[in-house]
Scaffold this active site. Sequence first.
Site, mmCIF file in Angstrom:
data_model
loop_
_atom_site.group_PDB
_atom_site.id
_atom_site.type_symbol
_atom_site.label_atom_id
_atom_site.label_comp_id
_atom_site.label_asym_id
_atom_site.label_seq_id
_atom_site.Cartn_x
_atom_site.Cartn_y
_atom_site.Cartn_z
ATOM 1 C CB ILE A 60 40.640 16.866 -16.317
ATOM 2 C CG1 ILE A 60 41.577 15.362 -16.963
ATOM 3 C CG2 ILE A 60 40.173 17.227 -17.512
ATOM 4 C CD1 ILE A 60 42.466 15.703 -17.866
ATOM 5 C CD GLU A 181 30.340 17.858 -23.659
ATOM 6 O OE1 GLU A 181 30.271 17.769 -22.439
ATOM 7 O OE2 GLU A 181 30.504 18.858 -23.994
#
Length: 457
Positions: A60, A181
């Site tokens: 990531i 998020e």
Amino acid sequence: MRRARQGTIPDMIQRYRGIVLAVPLFLVCSILFVVTRAPGSISRKAIPGGFAGSRSYAVIFDAGSSGSRVHVFCFDKNLDLLHIGKNLELFEQIKPGLSAYAKDPQQAADSLIPLLEKAESVIPEGLRRKTPVRVGATAGLRALGAEASEQILQAVRELLQHKSSLKFQSDWVTVLDGTQEGAYQWITINYLSGRLGKSYADTVGVVDLGGGSVQMAYAISEEDAKKAPKVSDGEDSYVQKLFLKGSHYYLYVHSYLHYGLLAARAEILKISGDVSNCISGGYHGSYEYGGKTYKASASPSGASFSQCRDDAVKALRVGEPACAHMKCTFQGIWNGGGGAGQQNLFVASFFFDRASEAGFIDPNKPVAKVKPAEFEEAAKRACQLSIDDTKAAYPRVATENLPYLCMDLVYQYALLVDGFAVDPSLEITLVKQVPYGDSFVEAAWPLGSAIEVVSSP
């Protein structure tokens, strides 16, 4: 008779071959039994890199405004974290971030090459084609505008497609919105605290207070999910359906832009005008945010907790527009219906920072139990002080934040109690890092993204 028992050596070996073979086999088995049962022997999971029969990795990239970071996670077949070397993740970072290359998208993409090479180096060659790689850009690229940010993202996609040995999909390179998020943060905290795979009622809700926005996320029942209001085209849905660790979850998540801690200062200063009831007494200056400048001067009588709270509630627009749903937070936003998934709240980012700086939690411990009322008490203390007294009383507060300490604490209390309707006496958990085994892991979104991508069917 004696001669009959004698024979050649080969004849004797043939006659007693069972015994000859059994003795060393018995010795080997005995040794293995002792070794595997010995106290303190290393478990398969603890060996660096692991050698479990089924491992999966995820890479990531967190492309932030100040720099780019890469996280590599390794999971076993039960989706438990395995060590990579001595740590539970590989973490590397570089500066500046992608947004620094606004006029040269190719250079922006190439800046990730050292991080990509480092990530690939810790993944066994045979697993690289099975290892997903994602890039999530945040505030820096958002600020560039749609055209410039898309050119950079496209250059990154081409880099990963042609120069990476990892599993790649075009839609895995994107600018994250606040809702994503918030969802990933919820996944991260519930995963690390051992709640994923359990019922939604056993999970915890998350409030993440960033600089520009604040996110609320918690799991709700399928029945409440069906009651979610319809949203207009282009708006984020209130509910996301997730499949994690063998369980389906309906996640209520909403991101409130302009209501992160730094952005909220600007919203409150818009309400107060030339002088503010939230600024430490004796301070006269200005506050810059989002390319605009706001007057930030204290009232002649100094700060006032009650008047500052009134300004904060007005900035939050509590009760306006009128709630068109069964129940709302602020700005007429549906609150998700409440329920068991919201009863246990984990509160992250600036909440933890200000609490530790104000001195009502231990800054050396990554987790603390508090009540919203403690933010109220801390705010009342801070609002009574002049700017000079604030500096003396709060040595942990950065110089640029001193004039706004009263405002920040008042806003955090108002956000929880007036905005999100959290009971002032409810115990909540402030979290910076979450304990996991014998380690602590940052309560940040990249781990949540990794868990989602490796959990996908």
